[in-house]
Write a protein that holds these residues in place. Structure first.
Motif, PDB file in Angstrom:
ATOM      1  N   SER A  52      40.643 -46.841  29.633  1.00 59.44           N
ATOM      2  CA  SER A  52      39.610 -46.755  28.592  1.00 59.44           C
ATOM      3  C   SER A  52      40.049 -47.585  27.396  1.00 59.44           C
ATOM      4  O   SER A  52      41.199 -47.448  26.913  1.00 59.44           O
ATOM      5  CB  SER A  52      39.379 -45.302  28.177  1.00 59.44           C
ATOM      6  N   ILE A  67      27.326 -54.013  26.343  1.00 60.56           N
ATOM      7  CA  ILE A  67      28.042 -53.361  27.438  1.00 60.56           C
ATOM      8  C   ILE A  67      28.723 -54.375  28.336  1.00 60.56           C
ATOM      9  O   ILE A  67      29.584 -54.018  29.124  1.00 60.56           O
ATOM     10  CB  ILE A  67      27.090 -52.474  28.253  1.00 60.56           C
ATOM     11  N   THR A  85      35.056 -49.020  39.738  1.00 66.53           N
ATOM     12  CA  THR A  85      33.850 -48.774  38.956  1.00 66.53           C
ATOM     13  C   THR A  85      34.094 -49.238  37.533  1.00 66.53           C
ATOM     14  O   THR A  85      35.074 -48.807  36.895  1.00 66.53           O
ATOM     15  CB  THR A  85      33.482 -47.279  38.963  1.00 66.53           C
ATOM     16  N   ASP A  86      33.205 -50.101  37.025  1.00 63.60           N
ATOM     17  CA  ASP A  86      33.324 -50.612  35.654  1.00 63.60           C
ATOM     18  C   ASP A  86      32.174 -50.072  34.810  1.00 63.60           C
ATOM     19  O   ASP A  86      31.026 -50.034  35.245  1.00 63.60           O
ATOM     20  CB  ASP A  86      33.282 -52.138  35.641  1.00 63.60           C
ATOM     21  N   GLU A  87      32.517 -49.698  33.588  1.00 64.59           N
ATOM     22  CA  GLU A  87      31.529 -49.275  32.610  1.00 64.59           C
ATOM     23  C   GLU A  87      31.703 -50.119  31.352  1.00 64.59           C
ATOM     24  O   GLU A  87      32.439 -51.110  31.355  1.00 64.59           O
ATOM     25  CB  GLU A  87      31.669 -47.777  32.329  1.00 64.59           C
ATOM     26  N   ALA A  88      31.021 -49.714  30.277  1.00 63.58           N
ATOM     27  CA  ALA A  88      31.019 -50.544  29.066  1.00 63.58           C
ATOM     28  C   ALA A  88      32.438 -50.750  28.537  1.00 63.58           C
ATOM     29  O   ALA A  88      32.872 -51.884  28.308  1.00 63.58           O
ATOM     30  CB  ALA A  88      30.129 -49.911  28.016  1.00 63.58           C
ATOM     31  N   SER A  91      37.174 -48.683  32.972  1.00 61.41           N
ATOM     32  CA  SER A  91      37.184 -49.131  34.351  1.00 61.41           C
ATOM     33  C   SER A  91      38.015 -48.157  35.167  1.00 61.41           C
ATOM     34  O   SER A  91      39.075 -47.689  34.707  1.00 61.41           O
ATOM     35  CB  SER A  91      37.764 -50.548  34.468  1.00 61.41           C
TER      36      SER A  91
END
Length: 422
Positions: A52, A67, A85-88, A91
């Motif tokens: 994070s 994002i 899985t990647d987010e804003a 990861s």
């Protein structure tokens, strides 16, 4: 040669054009990566790692709203990647290790449109992979004690095994549990939880051996039985509530005599003992006495009474679980003889005073005798007869006789009387 040179120049120009597109906020040191994982894990089980991106000054720096602003880069070899899985601003990857050991996993973040730029933040974590089962042995009890791993004896303990399997790797496995409670009792169960009651106090070690079995496909398209084991242990310290205090000591004593009292505390240490001498047997209030730590169940106290009378020892003991009170009455009688510590100085002082008085009296008498009787001439009798004679002679006639012998040259004390015959 010219085409190769032109290719290098074109790449440099392309990178130079991309650098201005990088956001102004992408500066090393403004952000940091926080990594979390559910390791340790057993071989073959899936491990999850999440990175994070946060502001390095506890969130005071606002993150961009776009994002697609950052890209996360992972290095996880030799672990096998099974998902990502990647987010804003985070990861997550999932990986499997087929060999035991400690494996480093690193990650860094760059701008999404400038992956060759200097990283915004980077971090590293070490994953632990083992061939054994992973879990914890947990001991609980309804009572709560102030010491770690401490419990009440003669009260049931709940002992549970908690398997660490966050990704349900052992969902089809069957388990066998072999328990050893450290006091000679052993049992085998198919349940990961048991209740056990220790009848005595002391320190014990609970040992558990867990065996897991399940079917797994083999390389030749068949099925085989796979087995994993694990050994676990937990220490327990059994205490008991205080049942009372046994007091051993005299009930009558003379003042200025040393009294010794032994306290046998019926309970388990560590203990604190507090006592105070009163005229009546009343419970001790908080702060009325100073607690003394005791590592055993026996405590000796001594006291010297200065005054006669009726007294009571108020005693309190506690061990963090409970507390108990006890009282011990004692009668103190006047001493039949004064203590030597006072008698000897007084007697010495009296003897010195009497000796001084006698010395002064004898000296005055001696000086008075010398004034009344001058020093005799040479050849006189000893000084003892001269000085002490008047004190030892019994009659005046004897005194006169001595005076005549010592003073022959002096005139007689009486004149002779003349007689005439007619």
């Amino acid at each position: 040669m010219a085409p190769a040179l032109w290719l290098c120049v074109s790449r440099i120009l392309w990178l130079t054009c991309l650098l201005p597109l990088a956001p102004a906020g992408v500066t090393a040191g403004l952000y940091e990566l926080q990594l979390t994982t559910n390791s340790p894990a057993t071989t073959g089980a899936e491990v999850t790692i999440t990175a994070s991106l946060v502001a390095s000054d506890n969130g005071s720096l606002a993150l961009p709203a776009n994002i697609h602003f950052y890209r996360f880069h992972w290095i996880h070899i030799p672990l096998l990647l099974t998902g990502k899985t990647d987010e804003a601003f985070s990861s997550t990857i999932r990986a499997v290790g087929h060999e035991p050991g400690d494996f480093p996993v690193s990650v860094w973040v760059t701008a999404a449109n400038c992956w060759m730029c200097k990283p915004v933040a980077r971090s590293l974590i070490v994953l632990s992979i083992t061939e054994l089962l992973v879990g914890n042995l947990v001991v609980t009890q309804n009572a709560s004690l102030p010491w770690p791993s401490s419990y009440l004896s003669k009260t049931a303990l709940k002992i549970s095994f908690l398997l660490h399997d966050p990704n349900n790797f052992f969902k089809t496995a069957s388990f066998l549990y072999s328990w050893d409670f450290g006091d000679g009792t052993q049992m085998v169960t198919g349940d990961p939880m048991v209740y056990y009651n220790y009848p005595t106090i002391g320190n014990f070690t609970v040992k558990l051996k867990v065996v897991a079995e399940w079917e797994q496909a083999t390389l030749d398209a068949g099925k085989g039985i796979t087995q994993k084991m694990g050994d676990f242990s937990a220490s327990v310290k059994l205490h008991e509530t205080l049942q009372g205090i046994q007091v051993s000591g005299p009930t009558q004593i003379e003042n200025f005599e040393k009294m010794e009292v032994t306290l046998n505390i019926l309970g388990s240490p560590p203990l604190t003992v507090c006592w105070r001498l009163k005229h009546e047997c009343l419970p001790l209030e908080e702060g009325e006495c100073r607690p003394v730590p005791v590592a055993d169940t026996t405590y000796n106290l001594t006291y010297v009474f200065r005054d006669p009378g009726d007294f009571c020892f108020s005693i309190r003991a506690e061990n963090g679980i409970s507390k108990t009170h006890q009282y011990h009455r004692i009668q103190v009688w006047p001493s039949s003889m004064q203590p030597m510590v006072f008698a000897f100085p007084c007697a010495t002082l009296i003897v010195l005073i009497l000796a001084l008085i006698m010395y002064i009296s004898l000296r005055n008498s001696h000086q008075k005798g010398r004034r009344e009787h001058p020093k005799p001439p040479a050849g006189a009798k000893c000084c003892c007869q001269m000085c002490c004679g008047p004190f030892v002679l019994e009659t005046p006639s004897e005194y006169l006789e001595v005076a005549r012998e010592n003073h022959r040259l002096l005139p007689p004390f009486y004149k002779p009387v003349k007689t005439y015959t007619v």
